[in-house]
Design a protein around this motif. Sequence first.
Motif, PDB file in Angstrom:
ATOM      1  N   LYS A 335      29.508  20.035 -13.092  1.00 40.38           N
ATOM      2  CA  LYS A 335      29.131  21.311 -13.705  1.00 40.38           C
ATOM      3  C   LYS A 335      30.170  22.391 -13.417  1.00 40.38           C
ATOM      4  N   ALA A 336      30.654  22.445 -12.170  1.00 42.24           N
ATOM      5  CA  ALA A 336      31.639  23.459 -11.788  1.00 42.24           C
ATOM      6  C   ALA A 336      32.948  23.278 -12.552  1.00 42.24           C
ATOM      7  N   ILE A 337      33.382  22.029 -12.731  1.00 42.21           N
ATOM      8  CA  ILE A 337      34.625  21.759 -13.458  1.00 42.21           C
ATOM      9  C   ILE A 337      34.478  22.154 -14.922  1.00 42.21           C
ATOM     10  N   LYS A 338      33.364  21.850 -15.527  1.00 44.74           N
ATOM     11  CA  LYS A 338      33.135  22.206 -16.930  1.00 44.74           C
ATOM     12  C   LYS A 338      33.151  23.719 -17.119  1.00 44.74           C
ATOM     13  N   GLU A 339      32.506  24.443 -16.194  1.00 47.23           N
ATOM     14  CA  GLU A 339      32.470  25.902 -16.295  1.00 47.23           C
ATOM     15  C   GLU A 339      33.854  26.511 -16.070  1.00 47.23           C
ATOM     16  N   GLU A 340      34.600  25.986 -15.106  1.00 46.47           N
ATOM     17  CA  GLU A 340      35.909  26.537 -14.780  1.00 46.47           C
ATOM     18  C   GLU A 340      36.916  26.326 -15.907  1.00 46.47           C
ATOM     19  N   THR A 341      36.819  25.194 -16.612  1.00 44.64           N
ATOM     20  CA  THR A 341      37.802  24.863 -17.657  1.00 44.64           C
ATOM     21  C   THR A 341      37.402  25.371 -19.040  1.00 44.64           C
ATOM     22  N   GLU A 342      36.262  26.017 -19.132  1.00 42.29           N
ATOM     23  CA  GLU A 342      35.814  26.549 -20.419  1.00 42.29           C
ATOM     24  C   GLU A 342      36.618  27.796 -20.794  1.00 42.29           C
ATOM     25  N   THR A 343      36.965  27.930 -22.072  1.00 42.22           N
ATOM     26  CA  THR A 343      37.668  29.110 -22.579  1.00 42.22           C
ATOM     27  C   THR A 343      36.857  29.733 -23.710  1.00 42.22           C
ATOM     28  N   GLU A 344      37.371  30.835 -24.265  1.00 40.78           N
ATOM     29  CA  GLU A 344      36.662  31.493 -25.358  1.00 40.78           C
ATOM     30  C   GLU A 344      36.559  30.601 -26.589  1.00 40.78           C
ATOM     31  N   SER A 345      37.591  29.786 -26.802  1.00 36.84           N
ATOM     32  CA  SER A 345      37.642  28.980 -28.020  1.00 36.84           C
ATOM     33  C   SER A 345      37.270  27.513 -27.811  1.00 36.84           C
ATOM     34  N   GLU A 346      37.270  27.037 -26.572  1.00 37.43           N
ATOM     35  CA  GLU A 346      37.020  25.623 -26.318  1.00 37.43           C
ATOM     36  C   GLU A 346      36.004  25.429 -25.206  1.00 37.43           C
ATOM     37  N   GLU A 347      35.242  24.355 -25.342  1.00 34.32           N
ATOM     38  CA  GLU A 347      34.292  23.998 -24.292  1.00 34.32           C
ATOM     39  C   GLU A 347      35.044  23.446 -23.082  1.00 34.32           C
ATOM     40  N   GLY A 348      34.387  23.467 -21.934  1.00 32.01           N
ATOM     41  CA  GLY A 348      34.998  22.939 -20.730  1.00 32.01           C
ATOM     42  C   GLY A 348      35.106  21.425 -20.763  1.00 32.01           C
ATOM     43  N   ILE A 349      35.834  20.875 -19.804  1.00 31.50           N
ATOM     44  CA  ILE A 349      36.075  19.435 -19.750  1.00 31.50           C
ATOM     45  C   ILE A 349      34.871  18.719 -19.140  1.00 31.50           C
ATOM     46  N   ASP A 350      34.411  17.692 -19.837  1.00 29.94           N
ATOM     47  CA  ASP A 350      33.357  16.827 -19.291  1.00 29.94           C
ATOM     48  C   ASP A 350      34.011  15.727 -18.471  1.00 29.94           C
ATOM     49  N   VAL A 351      33.676  15.632 -17.199  1.00 26.92           N
ATOM     50  CA  VAL A 351      34.271  14.614 -16.334  1.00 26.92           C
ATOM     51  C   VAL A 351      33.192  13.668 -15.815  1.00 26.92           C
ATOM     52  N   ASN A 352      33.644  12.468 -15.483  1.00 22.06           N
ATOM     53  CA  ASN A 352      32.756  11.460 -14.901  1.00 22.06           C
ATOM     54  C   ASN A 352      33.187  11.195 -13.463  1.00 22.06           C
ATOM     55  N   ILE A 353      32.319  11.493 -12.522  1.00 16.14           N
ATOM     56  CA  ILE A 353      32.616  11.201 -11.119  1.00 16.14           C
ATOM     57  C   ILE A 353      31.837   9.945 -10.730  1.00 16.14           C
ATOM     58  N   ILE A 354      32.311   8.822 -11.284  1.00 16.31           N
ATOM     59  CA  ILE A 354      31.712   7.518 -11.007  1.00 16.31           C
ATOM     60  C   ILE A 354      32.804   6.632 -10.418  1.00 16.31           C
ATOM     61  N   ASN A 355      32.618   6.234  -9.188  1.00 16.13           N
ATOM     62  CA  ASN A 355      33.645   5.451  -8.484  1.00 16.13           C
ATOM     63  C   ASN A 355      35.041   6.072  -8.620  1.00 16.13           C
ATOM     64  N   PRO A 356      35.198   7.317  -8.195  1.00 16.07           N
ATOM     65  CA  PRO A 356      36.530   7.937  -8.268  1.00 16.07           C
ATOM     66  C   PRO A 356      37.511   7.209  -7.346  1.00 16.07           C
ATOM     67  N   ARG A 357      38.794   7.429  -7.594  1.00 14.46           N
ATOM     68  CA  ARG A 357      39.844   6.813  -6.779  1.00 14.46           C
ATOM     69  C   ARG A 357      40.692   7.893  -6.132  1.00 14.46           C
ATOM     70  N   VAL A 358      41.302   7.528  -5.022  1.00 15.01           N
ATOM     71  CA  VAL A 358      42.331   8.361  -4.413  1.00 15.01           C
ATOM     72  C   VAL A 358      43.632   7.575  -4.425  1.00 15.01           C
TER      73      VAL A 358
END
Length: 409
Positions: A335-358
């Motif tokens: 939710k935080a990533i989607k809100e932070e990446t949202e702009t006036e003209s575009e929606e924020g990025i939808d990310v999947n945090i399922i088995n992330p890697r480092v």
Amino acid sequence: MKEQFQETKKLILFEEKVGDKKVVYRQHKEDEEKEFVKIYEQKGKDYFFDYDGQTIKQIELRDFEEIPYLFSSFGYGFSDNTVNSFFRYQFDDKRINKIIISEEIESKKVRKTLFLNLNDLSALISSTNQEQRACNDTKKILIKNFLVDIFPEIAFDYKETNNNKKLILRNLNQKLIDQLTADDIEKIGDFYVDASKKYKRADLVKRMTFGLQKNAQILTLQEIIAKYESLLKENPPESSWQKFFDEYITLFDTRYAHKINYKNIATGITKYPDLVLVDIYGYIDFYELKKSSTPLIQYDSSHKTWYWTKDVSMVIAQATDYLQKSKENAISYTKAIKEETETESEEGIDVNIINPRVIIVAGSTKELNTTKKLNHFKNLRESLKDIEFVLYDELLERLKNLLDKIKIK
């Protein structure tokens, strides 16, 4: 005592020794009062010229065996009249009062001094000479653009020039191709596509666009590889590697579609990964970057085996913490990533945090100089869960292999 050492049709030149300096004067033959006008002072390989610009009052030539041809040895400034006139009358920034010309120092602004690299200056003068039949306004635009490129803080407007068609066609040769960057190729490609549409040649546009894209990829990778190899030789701090990956990783690893500025996201943690990347499917990877000289493994004589060094153990622990926290807080992070990446003209990025890697990038194969070391490192690396360990020179080989594949295609 002044001694004559040179004579021209209109001038007589004199030199005078003053301590460890040599002072050179000129005298106009038509001057009835025989006034001595100081041209420059020379100390070793450095020349100091007085300059009568509106704001620039001195030009220093640093570390030259003799006065370069781009500059007048008689004290009249730059040999090119347009360049000389510009710096004398058009350059009215009162924050600049001195120019230093050198073959070694890069072009830059330091306080009230402009440092001009001789090669940059030579390239500038060559470009103005190519436009010798054009109007003086065009030449002034070229000089202003040169200054804007190197000194963006100076308030000149960047303007496009309209060169004639013959000049452009004359320069479309192999020599020009060798000088083009990936950005140049892309710009030419955009121009070509627009121009081709005039004749409705869709087949030609498609074929040429593909070729331009391929050449742009090749040039981009060649630039990235050259910078990467330079960094490997320098062995810079981790911050330099972070800057490199931040700028280029989405260009050489096409899995990734987005970079996330994780520090702007209110996640409630104080330690952040060096890079957070989102692949084309929306899944997140974390990157941790250590130095290319980071020691990887050390020997346990009592058990006759190898284990991770302290530095590597710490970064693995940190990576494990990223994975744990991201899984525990997956919903709030998303939710935080989607809100932070949202702009006036575009929606924020939808990310999947399922088995992330480092992905940890550290060290090099130089340390793994025996078969036993290499095998133990392989076992340690493969025992990591959701953590990929990449050596810097391994990544370099990946880049070179990618370049070869593009060339073959």
